[in-house]
Design a protein around this motif. Structure first.
Motif, short mmCIF file in Angstrom:
data_model
loop_
_atom_site.label_atom_id
_atom_site.label_comp_id
_atom_site.label_asym_id
_atom_site.label_seq_id
_atom_site.Cartn_x
_atom_site.Cartn_y
_atom_site.Cartn_z
N UNK A 141 0.84 -1.20 0.00
CA UNK A 141 0.00 0.00 0.00
C UNK A 141 0.87 1.25 0.00
N UNK A 142 1.91 1.26 0.83
CA UNK A 142 2.95 2.28 0.77
C UNK A 142 3.95 1.84 -0.30
N UNK A 143 4.33 2.73 -1.18
CA UNK A 143 5.18 2.40 -2.32
C UNK A 143 6.49 1.73 -1.90
N UNK A 144 6.92 0.71 -2.64
CA UNK A 144 8.23 0.09 -2.38
C UNK A 144 9.39 1.08 -2.48
N UNK A 145 9.17 2.20 -3.15
CA UNK A 145 10.22 3.22 -3.20
C UNK A 145 10.64 3.64 -1.79
#
Length: 271
Positions: free
Chosen positions: A163-167
């Protein structure tokens, strides 16, 4: 001496698992720079959605200038790509880069992003200032950021499930502050940013430090196992000297318990 703690350590790969360690997990405390994770999350979301180019250039000219906690203020380069600014925040909690990123997206947008991932009571409340907060000024937030350990672990769950970007995980992997919970893992602060494939636990984290505040939130991966941790300590600033020694020792013990439990419990992925 009164030290207020909020702590939670839990397996993220087992949604119904009981916490390994827990103390006042819902107590909301000041978290200093940990709130920058919400700024990074919103910037990463915009890049992933195509709303913001990864090579978009941002300038420190005209930004709220802060000399501590960072590198950009010492560099000749006045412009960076937005991704490089995020890398500086992840690596050295760069305050100037944080303020430039907030100028780019806005504090209201950071708050909206937090609402979208149900982050509260985790909040980023203000720009970073190099001076003590003047609470006599109307509208001045009481602290830079705040959270409970449970809300920080919730953020890690959203990072773990995508949900939170892997970036954000990539940027957190650059962190050079392994002085708290992470200290128990014995990693090289300047060369530990390989995610996966190493044959031993890998760790990413974000810390927060200010007078009377120490906070560390991180994700430890070992094979198929993933452990999320958050440890926050607040104490009166007039007790800062003995408070720091006691807090840092407890932080390391939390990390040692995570490390030892991972070593004792078999990794099902290698059986």
């Amino acid at each position: 001496m009164s030290i207020h703690w909020s702590v939670q350590v839990v397996r993220l790969d087992q949604p119904d698992a009981a916490p390994w360690i827990q103390q006042s997990p819902d107590l909301v405390l000041k978290t200093a720079s940990v709130g920058k994770l919400l700024v990074l999350g919103d910037v990463a979301r915009r890049i992933d959605a195509g709303e913001l180019a990864a090579d978009h250039r941002v300038s420190r000219v005209g930004a709220r200038f802060v000399r501590d906690s960072g590198l950009w203020h010492t560099l000749d380069q006045e412009e960076l790509t937005v991704v490089d600014a995020c890398r500086l925040v992840g690596a050295v909690s760069d305050n100037l880069a944080t303020n430039v990123l907030i100028d780019l997206v806005g504090l209201d947008a950071v708050a909206a992003y937090g609402d979208a991932i149900a982050a509260k009571p985790m909040e980023m409340l203000d720009y970073v200032s190099g001076e003590a907060r003047d609470r006599s000024v109307p509208g001045t937030p009481p602290t830079l950021s705040r959270a409970s350990a449970a809300s920080l672990v919730h953020y890690l769950r959203r990072l773990y499930d995508g949900t939170v970007s892997p970036r954000v995980e990539e940027w957190m992997s650059l962190s050079t502050d392994l002085s708290m919970v992470a200290s128990a893992f014995g990693e090289d602060p300047l060369a530990h940013n390989t995610i996966g494939g190493t044959g031993h636990p890998t760790l990413i984290n974000k810390t927060g430090t200010d007078d009377g505040i120490r906070a560390d939130v991180g994700l430890v991966r070992d094979g198929d196992r993933a452990v999320g941790y958050a440890a926050i300590a607040n104490w009166p600033t007039d007790d800062s000297a003995p408070g720091v020694a006691s807090v840092m020792a407890r932080m390391r013990r939390i990390g040692a318990e995570i490390r030892d439990r991972l070593a004792q419990e078999p990794d099902q992925s290698v059986q």
